[in-house]
Design a protein around this motif. Structure first.
Motif, PDB file in Angstrom:
ATOM      1  N   PHE A   1     -16.720 -25.082 -29.341  1.00 13.78           N
ATOM      2  CA  PHE A   1     -15.386 -24.674 -28.923  1.00 13.78           C
ATOM      3  C   PHE A   1     -15.295 -23.173 -28.684  1.00 13.78           C
ATOM      4  N   GLY A   2     -14.751 -22.812 -27.535  1.00  5.98           N
ATOM      5  CA  GLY A   2     -14.584 -21.414 -27.159  1.00  5.98           C
ATOM      6  C   GLY A   2     -15.811 -20.801 -26.528  1.00  5.98           C
ATOM      7  N   GLU A   3     -16.942 -21.517 -26.558  1.00  6.51           N
ATOM      8  CA  GLU A   3     -18.184 -20.967 -26.015  1.00  6.51           C
ATOM      9  C   GLU A   3     -18.775 -21.813 -24.899  1.00  6.51           C
ATOM     10  N   GLY A   4     -18.386 -23.058 -24.789  1.00  9.19           N
ATOM     11  CA  GLY A   4     -18.951 -23.930 -23.770  1.00  9.19           C
ATOM     12  C   GLY A   4     -19.835 -24.988 -24.395  1.00  9.19           C
ATOM     13  N   PHE A   5     -20.895 -25.339 -23.704  1.00 11.41           N
ATOM     14  CA  PHE A   5     -21.832 -26.338 -24.200  1.00 11.41           C
ATOM     15  C   PHE A   5     -23.117 -25.667 -24.639  1.00 11.41           C
ATOM     16  N   GLU A   6     -23.729 -26.250 -25.656  1.00 10.76           N
ATOM     17  CA  GLU A   6     -25.061 -25.871 -26.100  1.00 10.76           C
ATOM     18  C   GLU A   6     -25.963 -27.009 -25.625  1.00 10.76           C
ATOM     19  N   TYR A   7     -27.091 -26.675 -25.016  1.00 11.15           N
ATOM     20  CA  TYR A   7     -27.959 -27.691 -24.427  1.00 11.15           C
ATOM     21  C   TYR A   7     -29.269 -27.796 -25.194  1.00 11.15           C
ATOM     22  N   SER A   8     -29.755 -29.032 -25.313  1.00 13.56           N
ATOM     23  CA  SER A   8     -31.036 -29.301 -25.952  1.00 13.56           C
ATOM     24  C   SER A   8     -31.772 -30.325 -25.110  1.00 13.56           C
ATOM     25  N   ASP A   9     -33.070 -30.111 -24.921  1.00 14.67           N
ATOM     26  CA  ASP A   9     -33.860 -31.045 -24.120  1.00 14.67           C
ATOM     27  C   ASP A   9     -34.470 -32.149 -24.960  1.00 14.67           C
ATOM     28  N   GLY A  10     -34.079 -32.243 -26.208  1.00 13.71           N
ATOM     29  CA  GLY A  10     -34.613 -33.280 -27.078  1.00 13.71           C
ATOM     30  C   GLY A  10     -35.819 -32.811 -27.868  1.00 13.71           C
ATOM     31  N   GLU A  11     -36.517 -31.797 -27.355  1.00 11.60           N
ATOM     32  CA  GLU A  11     -37.673 -31.270 -28.082  1.00 11.60           C
ATOM     33  C   GLU A  11     -37.228 -30.392 -29.241  1.00 11.60           C
ATOM     34  N   ARG A  12     -36.078 -29.772 -29.089  1.00  5.29           N
ATOM     35  CA  ARG A  12     -35.513 -28.997 -30.186  1.00  5.29           C
ATOM     36  C   ARG A  12     -34.138 -29.587 -30.479  1.00  5.29           C
ATOM     37  N   SER A  13     -33.778 -29.627 -31.734  1.00  3.35           N
ATOM     38  CA  SER A  13     -32.500 -30.242 -32.081  1.00  3.35           C
ATOM     39  C   SER A  13     -31.438 -29.164 -32.245  1.00  3.35           C
ATOM     40  N   PHE A  14     -30.205 -29.624 -32.232  1.00  2.00           N
ATOM     41  CA  PHE A  14     -29.098 -28.707 -32.457  1.00  2.00           C
ATOM     42  C   PHE A  14     -29.094 -28.302 -33.917  1.00  2.00           C
ATOM     43  N   THR A  15     -28.735 -27.068 -34.158  1.00  2.00           N
ATOM     44  CA  THR A  15     -28.560 -26.666 -35.546  1.00  2.00           C
ATOM     45  C   THR A  15     -27.158 -27.099 -35.948  1.00  2.00           C
ATOM     46  N   PRO A  16     -27.040 -27.802 -37.060  1.00  2.00           N
ATOM     47  CA  PRO A  16     -25.710 -28.267 -37.444  1.00  2.00           C
ATOM     48  C   PRO A  16     -24.823 -27.080 -37.786  1.00  2.00           C
ATOM     49  N   PRO A  17     -23.559 -27.156 -37.411  1.00  2.00           N
ATOM     50  CA  PRO A  17     -22.660 -26.048 -37.739  1.00  2.00           C
ATOM     51  C   PRO A  17     -22.463 -25.980 -39.247  1.00  2.00           C
ATOM     52  N   ASP A  18     -22.296 -24.762 -39.760  1.00  2.00           N
ATOM     53  CA  ASP A  18     -22.026 -24.675 -41.180  1.00  2.00           C
ATOM     54  C   ASP A  18     -20.607 -25.187 -41.426  1.00  2.00           C
ATOM     55  N   GLU A  19     -20.286 -25.487 -42.673  1.00  2.00           N
ATOM     56  CA  GLU A  19     -19.007 -26.127 -42.975  1.00  2.00           C
ATOM     57  C   GLU A  19     -17.828 -25.266 -42.553  1.00  2.00           C
ATOM     58  N   GLU A  20     -17.933 -23.954 -42.738  1.00  2.00           N
ATOM     59  CA  GLU A  20     -16.829 -23.072 -42.366  1.00  2.00           C
ATOM     60  C   GLU A  20     -16.590 -23.128 -40.863  1.00  2.00           C
ATOM     61  N   GLU A  21     -17.672 -23.071 -40.064  1.00  2.00           N
ATOM     62  CA  GLU A  21     -17.531 -23.146 -38.609  1.00  2.00           C
ATOM     63  C   GLU A  21     -16.972 -24.504 -38.202  1.00  2.00           C
ATOM     64  N   GLU A  22     -17.445 -25.569 -38.857  1.00  2.00           N
ATOM     65  CA  GLU A  22     -16.977 -26.912 -38.544  1.00  2.00           C
ATOM     66  C   GLU A  22     -15.488 -27.046 -38.864  1.00  2.00           C
ATOM     67  N   ASP A  23     -15.061 -26.523 -40.016  1.00  2.00           N
ATOM     68  CA  ASP A  23     -13.648 -26.582 -40.377  1.00  2.00           C
ATOM     69  C   ASP A  23     -12.799 -25.812 -39.373  1.00  2.00           C
ATOM     70  N   ARG A  24     -13.264 -24.618 -38.947  1.00  2.00           N
ATOM     71  CA  ARG A  24     -12.525 -23.827 -37.977  1.00  2.00           C
ATOM     72  C   ARG A  24     -12.396 -24.592 -36.673  1.00  2.00           C
ATOM     73  N   ALA A  25     -13.490 -25.154 -36.213  1.00  2.00           N
ATOM     74  CA  ALA A  25     -13.474 -25.889 -34.952  1.00  2.00           C
ATOM     75  C   ALA A  25     -12.588 -27.119 -35.051  1.00  2.00           C
ATOM     76  N   ASN A  26     -12.616 -27.801 -36.172  1.00  2.49           N
ATOM     77  CA  ASN A  26     -11.758 -28.972 -36.344  1.00  2.49           C
ATOM     78  C   ASN A  26     -10.296 -28.588 -36.284  1.00  2.49           C
ATOM     79  N   ARG A  27      -9.951 -27.449 -36.876  1.00  4.55           N
ATOM     80  CA  ARG A  27      -8.568 -26.988 -36.810  1.00  4.55           C
ATOM     81  C   ARG A  27      -8.173 -26.688 -35.380  1.00  4.55           C
ATOM     82  N   GLU A  28      -9.065 -26.030 -34.631  1.00  3.73           N
ATOM     83  CA  GLU A  28      -8.749 -25.631 -33.265  1.00  3.73           C
ATOM     84  C   GLU A  28      -8.825 -26.794 -32.283  1.00  3.73           C
ATOM     85  N   VAL A  29      -9.756 -27.699 -32.499  1.00  4.89           N
ATOM     86  CA  VAL A  29     -10.027 -28.748 -31.523  1.00  4.89           C
ATOM     87  C   VAL A  29      -9.340 -30.050 -31.855  1.00  4.89           C
ATOM     88  N   GLY A  30      -9.217 -30.362 -33.111  1.00  2.93           N
ATOM     89  CA  GLY A  30      -8.613 -31.624 -33.470  1.00  2.93           C
ATOM     90  C   GLY A  30      -9.623 -32.744 -33.589  1.00  2.93           C
TER      91      GLY A  30
END
Length: 167
Positions: free
Chosen positions: A125-154
């Protein structure tokens, strides 16, 4: 090239009449288009929805207001030009926008000279999309970032994408 609210309204009218349209819109990414008040409607727009106290209490972050897609996008497919020789194709603007608001993954296609490959896109949220080709995985957001995004995004854990009153 679509750049003004009048042109967006003209596209809406043509879209309602079944006219197929190919157009250019200046902006880096599909999410950046969503945050442009004049052109957001092209991608389905967004609006804040107020949840009932009961709905908010079911959410981990207890937020009463969330962002959701307002209506069907005016275009079915979007192509982001990241570099001169690197484009990302979103084959379903509706699904990509909903994925962005929910911060979930969706399959997109990366085009480079002589090559087309599937990539995973995850909304940041606020940055766009993060892309992965499957060879590297997404880093999971930390809880604080996830909580912030949930508040903003729903991010309610449901799969509505669009507010039920707009379906």
């Amino acid at each position: 090239e679509i750049s003004s609210i009048e042109e967006v309204e003209a596209i809406r009218t043509m879209n309602q009449r079944g006219i197929r349209i190919i157009a250019a819109v200046h902006g880096d990414t599909l999410p950046m288009l969503l945050h442009d008040p004049q052109r957001a409607a092209l991608a389905g727009g967004c609006h804040t929805v107020l949840l009932s106290g009961e709905e908010a209490n079911r959410r981990r972050d207890k937020q009463k207001s969330v962002l959701m897609r307002m209506h069907e996008p005016m275009f079915k497919v979007a192509v982001e030009m990241h570099e001169r020789n690197r484009w990302i194709v979103h084959h379903s603007v509706r699904k990509s926008v909903d994925s962005y608001f929910r911060r979930t993954q969706i399959v997109a296609q990366e085009l480079t000279p002589g090559q087309a490959k599937e990539v995973l896109a995850r909304g940041v949220f606020g940055e766009g999309f993060e892309y992965s080709d499957g060879e590297r995985s997404f880093t999971p957001p930390d809880e604080e970032e996830e909580d912030r995004a949930n508040r903003e995004v729903g991010n309610t854990g449901q799969d509505p994408g669009m507010h039920p009153s707009r379906m």
